[in-house]
Design a protein around this motif. Structure first.
Motif, PDB file in Angstrom:
ATOM      1  N   UNK A 137      33.984  34.281  30.526  1.00 27.35           N
ATOM      2  CA  UNK A 137      33.251  34.171  31.145  1.00 27.35           C
ATOM      3  C   UNK A 137      32.122  33.953  30.362  1.00 27.35           C
ATOM      4  N   UNK A 138      30.656  33.633  31.055  1.00 28.24           N
ATOM      5  CA  UNK A 138      29.565  33.419  30.074  1.00 28.24           C
ATOM      6  C   UNK A 138      27.986  34.362  30.634  1.00 28.24           C
ATOM      7  N   UNK A 139      26.968  34.691  30.359  1.00 32.29           N
ATOM      8  CA  UNK A 139      26.563  35.733  30.850  1.00 32.29           C
ATOM      9  C   UNK A 139      24.668  34.701  29.864  1.00 32.29           C
ATOM     10  N   UNK A 140      24.235  35.664  30.654  1.00 28.98           N
ATOM     11  CA  UNK A 140      22.758  34.553  30.008  1.00 28.98           C
ATOM     12  C   UNK A 140      22.830  35.212  28.620  1.00 28.98           C
ATOM     13  N   UNK A 141      23.852  36.003  28.079  1.00 31.74           N
ATOM     14  CA  UNK A 141      23.640  36.326  26.757  1.00 31.74           C
ATOM     15  C   UNK A 141      24.448  35.401  25.474  1.00 31.74           C
ATOM     16  N   UNK A 142      25.329  35.163  26.451  1.00 30.87           N
ATOM     17  CA  UNK A 142      26.529  34.561  25.803  1.00 30.87           C
ATOM     18  C   UNK A 142      28.161  34.596  26.245  1.00 30.87           C
ATOM     19  N   UNK A 143      28.919  33.893  25.216  1.00 31.64           N
ATOM     20  CA  UNK A 143      30.096  33.733  25.478  1.00 31.64           C
ATOM     21  C   UNK A 143      30.506  35.332  25.868  1.00 31.64           C
ATOM     22  N   UNK A 144      31.810  35.339  26.297  1.00 30.30           N
ATOM     23  CA  UNK A 144      32.621  36.526  26.459  1.00 30.30           C
ATOM     24  C   UNK A 144      33.797  36.399  26.708  1.00 30.30           C
ATOM     25  N   UNK A 145      34.853  35.680  25.174  1.00 31.83           N
ATOM     26  CA  UNK A 145      35.750  35.151  25.200  1.00 31.83           C
ATOM     27  C   UNK A 145      37.139  36.304  25.428  1.00 31.83           C
ATOM     28  N   UNK A 146      36.736  36.868  25.687  1.00 28.12           N
ATOM     29  CA  UNK A 146      37.939  38.153  25.705  1.00 28.12           C
ATOM     30  C   UNK A 146      37.680  39.141  26.921  1.00 28.12           C
ATOM     31  N   UNK A 147      36.686  37.960  28.239  1.00 23.82           N
ATOM     32  CA  UNK A 147      37.287  38.678  29.716  1.00 23.82           C
ATOM     33  C   UNK A 147      37.534  36.842  30.440  1.00 23.82           C
ATOM     34  N   UNK A 148      39.117  37.037  29.881  1.00 25.94           N
ATOM     35  CA  UNK A 148      39.887  35.394  30.504  1.00 25.94           C
ATOM     36  C   UNK A 148      40.354  35.826  31.230  1.00 25.94           C
ATOM     37  N   UNK A 149      41.777  34.484  31.891  1.00 27.31           N
ATOM     38  CA  UNK A 149      42.396  34.800  32.856  1.00 27.31           C
ATOM     39  C   UNK A 149      42.759  32.972  31.749  1.00 27.31           C
ATOM     40  N   UNK A 150      44.163  33.295  31.672  1.00 26.93           N
ATOM     41  CA  UNK A 150      44.969  32.313  30.646  1.00 26.93           C
ATOM     42  C   UNK A 150      46.446  31.877  31.279  1.00 26.93           C
ATOM     43  N   UNK A 151      46.786  30.690  31.396  1.00 23.60           N
ATOM     44  CA  UNK A 151      47.947  29.989  32.300  1.00 23.60           C
ATOM     45  C   UNK A 151      49.259  30.339  31.166  1.00 23.60           C
TER      46      UNK A 151
END
Length: 201
Positions: A137-151
């Motif tokens: 996830x990315x929001x206006x404030x920047x990246x949120x790499x630990x809100x993610x989904x991985x294969x």
């Protein structure tokens, strides 16, 4: 308060499982275990889990301290692997990938108690469109790499390779090595990280 209904590491393969990353030292919160701190009267880890459980029944916690406390809430607890300790959040990601029996692994930090199930549904929809990529996830404030989904399969292989290299152990650097896509999310307030005691309500 019991959260788990299905074992994270069971033999019945499901499409998606989820890991709440709570393995850090919480230095900005004076060493208190962040996931167990209450925000609006509820332990933060429980708030995150309730959002994740709208997507999957298989929700576990990556934690290296206070494991019995997490277990008392009904969680299966997954500790960092001995060979992959002290590499920041990637220690927890590796532990989750190593233990997952699902096709995809959703991630969330324990300190984002306002996150909604809509965000996780959106991540899952994104990876179904492009199942060979990591989506974060990315929001206006920047990246949120630990809100993610991985294969799981390809991410596990790529992370093993990445951690064997002599380079900075950055989550985003790993994602870029694997191949990733940003999911733009407009609900900025959902992803506020509660890092300090003063933010607890």
């Amino acid at each position: 308060m019991s959260i788990m209904t299905v074992s994270f590491c069971n033999d019945n393969t499901e499409e998606v499982s989820a890991l709440i990353v709570a393995g850090g030292k919480a230095e900005r919160m004076s060493g208190k275990e962040k996931g167990l701190q209450c925000f609006r009267g509820v332990p933060m880890v429980v708030s995150v889990a309730m959002a994740l459980k709208e997507v999957t029944s298989m929700v576990a916690v990556n934690a290296n301290r206070y494991q019995e406390d997490y277990e008392s809430l009904g969680f299966e607890v997954i500790a960092d692997l001995a060979d992959y300790q002290d590499v920041g959040p990637l220690s927890g990601v590796m532990a989750g990938l190593h233990n997952a029996k699902s096709q995809f692994l959703l991630l969330s930090p324990c300190d984002s108690p306002c996150v909604s199930s809509d965000a996780f549904h959106a991540l899952l929809a994104a990876i179904k469109r492009e199942p060979d990529k990591i989506h974060y996830i990315v929001t206006a404030s920047g990246r949120h790499p630990l809100h993610a989904v991985l294969p799981v399969s390809t991410a596990l292989s790529a992370l093993s390779t990445f951690l064997a290299r002599d380079m900075k152990k950055s989550v985003m650097a790993f994602y870029e090595l694997h191949g990733c896509r940003a999911l733009h999310w407009s609900e900025e307030t959902e992803l506020i990280n509660v890092n300090y005691s003063e933010q607890l309500e």
